[in-house]
Write a protein that holds these residues in place. Structure first.
Motif, PDB file in Angstrom:
ATOM      1  N   UNK A  41     -36.473 -67.602 -49.614  1.00  0.00           N
ATOM      2  CA  UNK A  41     -36.704 -66.911 -50.890  1.00  0.00           C
ATOM      3  C   UNK A  41     -37.644 -65.718 -50.693  1.00  0.00           C
ATOM      4  N   UNK A  42     -38.705 -65.920 -49.918  1.00  0.00           N
ATOM      5  CA  UNK A  42     -39.664 -64.836 -49.674  1.00  0.00           C
ATOM      6  C   UNK A  42     -39.031 -63.737 -48.826  1.00  0.00           C
ATOM      7  N   UNK A  43     -38.260 -64.107 -47.806  1.00  0.00           N
ATOM      8  CA  UNK A  43     -37.589 -63.104 -46.973  1.00  0.00           C
ATOM      9  C   UNK A  43     -36.601 -62.289 -47.799  1.00  0.00           C
ATOM     10  N   UNK A  44     -35.858 -62.967 -48.687  1.00  0.00           N
ATOM     11  CA  UNK A  44     -34.905 -62.253 -49.542  1.00  0.00           C
ATOM     12  C   UNK A  44     -35.627 -61.241 -50.427  1.00  0.00           C
ATOM     13  N   UNK A  45     -36.737 -61.659 -51.010  1.00  0.00           N
ATOM     14  CA  UNK A  45     -37.512 -60.753 -51.859  1.00  0.00           C
ATOM     15  C   UNK A  45     -38.005 -59.562 -51.045  1.00  0.00           C
ATOM     16  N   UNK A  46     -38.504 -59.825 -49.842  1.00  0.00           N
ATOM     17  CA  UNK A  46     -39.013 -58.759 -48.975  1.00  0.00           C
ATOM     18  C   UNK A  46     -37.907 -57.751 -48.644  1.00  0.00           C
ATOM     19  N   UNK A  47     -36.741 -58.244 -48.232  1.00  0.00           N
ATOM     20  CA  UNK A  47     -35.636 -57.353 -47.858  1.00  0.00           C
ATOM     21  C   UNK A  47     -35.165 -56.555 -49.069  1.00  0.00           C
ATOM     22  N   UNK A  48     -35.094 -57.197 -50.228  1.00  0.00           N
ATOM     23  CA  UNK A  48     -34.677 -56.499 -51.441  1.00  0.00           C
ATOM     24  C   UNK A  48     -35.668 -55.395 -51.787  1.00  0.00           C
ATOM     25  N   UNK A  49     -36.961 -55.688 -51.701  1.00  0.00           N
ATOM     26  CA  UNK A  49     -37.982 -54.671 -51.990  1.00  0.00           C
ATOM     27  C   UNK A  49     -37.937 -53.552 -50.954  1.00  0.00           C
ATOM     28  N   UNK A  50     -37.738 -53.905 -49.688  1.00  0.00           N
ATOM     29  CA  UNK A  50     -37.642 -52.905 -48.628  1.00  0.00           C
ATOM     30  C   UNK A  50     -36.450 -51.988 -48.875  1.00  0.00           C
ATOM     31  N   UNK A  85     -30.178 -59.662 -42.254  1.00  0.00           N
ATOM     32  CA  UNK A  85     -30.494 -58.467 -43.025  1.00  0.00           C
ATOM     33  C   UNK A  85     -29.318 -57.527 -42.794  1.00  0.00           C
ATOM     34  N   UNK A  86     -28.506 -57.346 -43.815  1.00  0.00           N
ATOM     35  CA  UNK A  86     -27.270 -56.594 -43.677  1.00  0.00           C
ATOM     36  C   UNK A  86     -27.486 -55.128 -44.052  1.00  0.00           C
ATOM     37  N   UNK A  87     -27.187 -54.247 -43.094  1.00  0.00           N
ATOM     38  CA  UNK A  87     -27.252 -52.806 -43.305  1.00  0.00           C
ATOM     39  C   UNK A  87     -25.829 -52.281 -43.425  1.00  0.00           C
ATOM     40  N   UNK A  90     -24.529 -52.324 -39.643  1.00  0.00           N
ATOM     41  CA  UNK A  90     -24.797 -53.453 -38.753  1.00  0.00           C
ATOM     42  C   UNK A  90     -25.580 -54.535 -39.494  1.00  0.00           C
ATOM     43  N   UNK A  91     -25.655 -55.721 -38.879  1.00  0.00           N
ATOM     44  CA  UNK A  91     -26.469 -56.821 -39.400  1.00  0.00           C
ATOM     45  C   UNK A  91     -27.599 -57.101 -38.427  1.00  0.00           C
ATOM     46  N   UNK A  92     -28.790 -57.364 -38.975  1.00  0.00           N
ATOM     47  CA  UNK A  92     -29.942 -57.744 -38.166  1.00  0.00           C
ATOM     48  C   UNK A  92     -30.177 -59.242 -38.367  1.00  0.00           C
TER      49      UNK A  92
END
Length: 193
Positions: A41-50, A85-87, A90-92
């Motif tokens: 949940x925290x990683x998702x929030x971080x990636x969304x904010x990023x 983390x999908x760009x 590419x995906x990370x």
């Protein structure tokens, strides 16, 4: 969205009693179990904010992807679920998890390729260090499990009050802001008053 995989019904002999029949975890349930983890949940929030900062929310997004077939680890069957983390191009890969088909077990890998239960993975790899530098906690008072337990967050410091024992101010580096009203400290959730 992760693909849903249908499992065939297990073969049960005619003399088997209903208590011998168990439900296998589906691929979708495996994804839901991983999505419920506070780190995810925290990683998702971080990636969304990023993504909002770097790409106006367009090209970077968190993804949970499940392999189409179960895999075996030490003689047990697991759904392999990847957090990515999908760009745009590419995906990370952030982390892989193995969710047992037969029980509540979840394993995670470390950098050496070992399979760790979640508690060991949290202790040995400190998965929140990936985002801790960038996620600011919201100031305020948060209540714990007991009515006498609370957590105060004030800028770059926090302190606990556990059953009337007030701890000194310290760095909040081990706390995770799950959403606007919840913090996770690795053991329990704290809800903002």
């Amino acid at each position: 969205m992760a693909p849903t995989v249908a499992l065939a019904n297990p073969v049960v002999s005619a003399d088997a009693q209903p208590s011998n029949i168990f439900q296998l975890t589906t691929a979708q349930q495996a994804v839901q179990k991983i999505q419920a983890l506070p780190e995810i949940q925290a990683w998702q929030q971080y990636i969304t904010e990023k993504s909002l900062v770097l790409e106006n929310g367009k090209n970077i997004r968190p993804v949970l992807r499940v392999e189409p077939r179960p895999v075996e680890v030490a003689g047990k069957s697991y759904w392999l679920v990847h957090f990515l983390e999908s760009h745009a191009i590419h995906d990370h890969h952030w982390q892989s998890f193995w969710v047992s088909l037969h029980d509540e077990g979840i394993l995670a890998d470390d950098t050496s390729g070992k399979y760790l239960d979640l508690d060991t993975w949290r202790k040995q790899t400190n998965p929140m260090r990936r985002i801790r530098q960038t996620v600011k906690l919201k100031d305020g008072t948060y209540i714990g499990r007991g009515l006498d337990d609370y957590l105060e967050v004030d800028g770059d410091r926090c302190r606990l009050n556990l059953s009337g024992a007030v701890h000194p101010w310290r760095s909040p580096c081990d706390l995770i802001q799950i959403d606007a009203d919840r913090i996770y400290d690795g053991y329990q959730y704290w809800h903002r008053l």
